[in-house]
Every structure is written in structure tokens, then in C-alpha cells.
Enzyme design. Structure first.
Site, short mmCIF file in Angstrom:
data_model
loop_
_atom_site.label_atom_id
_atom_site.label_comp_id
_atom_site.label_asym_id
_atom_site.label_seq_id
_atom_site.Cartn_x
_atom_site.Cartn_y
_atom_site.Cartn_z
NE ARG A 169 67.68 -33.50 -68.97
CZ ARG A 169 66.74 -34.38 -69.27
NH1 ARG A 169 66.90 -35.17 -70.32
NH2 ARG A 169 65.66 -34.48 -68.53
CG HIS A 218 64.41 -34.27 -75.55
ND1 HIS A 218 64.92 -33.27 -74.77
CD2 HIS A 218 64.29 -35.35 -74.73
CE1 HIS A 218 65.08 -33.70 -73.53
NE2 HIS A 218 64.70 -34.97 -73.49
#
Length: 313
Positions: free
Chosen positions: A227, A275
Site C-alpha cells: 500500500r 497497481h
């Protein structure tokens, strides 16, 4: 009949509808699945399949709710929601794990073998210096959950000495497990490649800050497919600008998509991937969700429960 509410956007619903219906049938669950926009009476909903970017934020009306099943591995967008009192599960899926293993292994090998120098070699320089063998390239993995453990095992199988850091000691063959502040400092200092795979919680917000970057070896490489919020962006840029770190390969960011003009895009020592390290795939994820609903309907404990004590305080 069991009522399952799909609380994600319409695009996700189109991807998942058939897979979820089929998976629930295969599990023997007689269920009706409705999208959030179909507005079923909240008190009649048994289960919610949830994406953290859902418009559903208030769970108070769902008085008969047996559980919320998150579509993604990350639960930071929901775990602190105090209106949710039903059990919450995270996505732990073989395909999601395999995707992460492949991304991490690929980028570790890229940096280990020095592939960039061969791929971008405008001077056509013949420089026959072989890399060390994997056994001479120590790797640290921060976070030994399902994803971190799987990545550590894969790298260990290739011969890399792997140290894994986590909140509690883990017994994983081929991985040296360490805990606590001293363990983290030792793992960072020993590794030439550091892979960040911790979840985003209050305790991991800004985990990789200036002090911890300073603990890393000069010339080390940082990979972050976890993250974005676990890394202090300014501290990372400073460590790269000063040459303390050789490179950072980043798949997750504090703001996504990564804004145009952000320094990460053009920094010569940063690789941005959008991502993609590990994504939830409908066919396999639907099977995980359906199996958990079936367990709940039989009165069995749910798998992959989230401990929300840290998030709720």
C-alpha cells in the site's frame, strides 16, 4: 433463501454476477444475488460482497447481516467503519496470491540480475560482469501474511536468503522470521532487496520513513506492492536523490491513479507499475466468497477473518 448483496460498482457486477451465481450453486447455497442499486430491504440482507470503493458506508440498516466479504486483500477502506458490527473477511485467493508471487519474483530477479543495464544500453557497452548467485543476495520481506509468506517461499526456493519481518513470529520453511523494532532494523540492514508486503493499518502508516530508509544498506532496492501509505514519499525521494538507495519499484501509491506530474513518474531511479501486482480475478474470487458464505450458512467459522481491534481502537 439467502440474500446476497453485491456492493460494488456496476462494472464489477457485470464481471462477477455469473461467476458468483455459479459458485454459490456449486456450494449448494440457494441464494438470490442483487446489486446495491436494486435496493433490496436492508433488513433482509444476509451477506454483503464488498469493494472498498463502494458507495455503501452505513451498515446500520443491515440488521440481519451475517458477514461482509471483501473483494480485495486490502481492507483499510472498511475495517475502521464503526457502523459495521458483523464479521469482516479479507480476500485470500490462490490466483491473487500467485499474481503477487509472479510480480515480486519478477522484479526481484530484474534487480538481482541487473537487467536494466542490458535492456537500456544506448552506448552498446560490452560489460561481462556476472551478477552474484541468489544465495549471495539477501532479501527482506516485510509482512508474512498469505502474500508475504508465499513470496518468501518462492524466493527461498530460488536460493535467496530470505528474512521475514512480521508482528508475530512465523514458522515458514526457508524463511528466517524476526519481529519487533530490533528485528525490523536487522532485516533492513542485512537486505540488498526489501519487499514491502504489510497491510495498511495505524501501526504501518509511514512505516518506511527516513529513519528506516537510513537503516537500509547503501545501494539497496525497495519494492512496494503493498500500500502506498506505508512509505513516506518525501523520505523515499530523498534517499534516492542522495544515492542511498539504488532503485525503488512501486506498484501502489497514496493517490491512485498516480497524478500526472508526480515526481515518481520521471525519477530515474523509480519504476512505476499501475497497481497490477496482484488483482482479484472474478472466477477464482467468486469461489472463495461462495465457500465462505456456505460455511456461514452451515454455522461454521468464516475463513480469513479480519482482526479489527487495531483499526477500531
Amino acid at each position: 433463501m439467502t440474500l446476497v448483496l453485491f456492493a460494488a460498482n456496476r462494472d464489477k457486477w457485470r464481471e462477477y454476477e455469473a461467476s458468483l451465481k455459479n459458485a454459490l450453486t456449486q456450494e449448494g447455497v440457494v441464494a438470490q444475488i442483487l446489486h446495491l442499486d436494486d435496493a433490496p430491504p436492508p433488513g433482509s440482507v444476509d451477506w454483503i460482497v464488498y469493494a472498498p470503493n463502494s458507495t455503501l458506508k452505513d451498515f446500520t440498516p443491515y440488521t440481519a447481516l451475517k458477514g461482509v466479504l471483501n473483494l480485495w486483500a486490502g481492507v483499510e477502506g472498511i475495517e475502521g467503519n464503526r457502523t459495521l458490527t458483523a464479521p469482516l473477511t479479507r480476500m485470500v485467493d490462490g490466483d491473487l496470491t500467485q499474481g503477487m508471487v509472479e510480480w515480486v519474483t519478477g522484479h526481484v530477479l530484474r534487480h538481482h540480475l541487473g537487467m536494466d543495464a542490458q535492456i537500456a544500453n544506448p552506448e552498446c557497452r560490452w560489460d561481462p560482469v556476472p551478477p552474484p548467485l541468489a544465495r549471495d543476495r539477501p532479501v527482506a520481506i516485510l509482512g508474512l501474511g498469505a502474500l508475504g509468506g508465499a513470496c518468501g517461499r518462492a524466493l527461498s526456493a530460488l536460493g535467496f536468503p530470505v528474512t521475514g519481518w512480521s508482528r508475530s513470529e512465523k514458522a515458514i520453511p526457508g524463511i528466517r522470521s524476526v519481529t519487533g523494532e530490533d528485528g525490523l532494523a536487522a532485516a533492513l540492514a542485512a537486505a540488498e532487496i526489501v519487499v514491502v508486503l504489510v497491510p495498511h493499518t495505524r501501526s504501518t502508516e509511514g512505516l518506511i520513513d527516513a529513519a528506516r530508509l537510513a537503516q537500509m544498506r547503501r545501494g539497496a532496492v525497495l519494492l512496494n506492492p503493498a500500500r502506498g501509505a506505508v512509505i513516506d514519499d518525501d523520505a523515499l525521494l530523498d534517499a534516492l536523490d542522495r544515492g542511498h538507495l539504488a532503485h525503488a519499484t512501486l506498484d501502489t501509491f497514496r493517490t491512485e491513479p498516480l497524478p500526472e506530474g508526480h515526481r515518481f513518474w520521471t525519477h530515474p531511479r523509480i519504476t512505476v507499475t499501475p497497481h497490477i501486482a496482484s488483482v482479484t480475478r472474478p472466477a477464482s474470487a467468486a469461489c472463495v466468497i461462495a465457500a465462505n458464505i456456505a460455511r456461514g450458512e452451515r454455522g461454521e467459522p468464516l475463513l480469513h477473518l479480519v482482526d479489527r481491534s487495531e483499526a477500531l481502537g
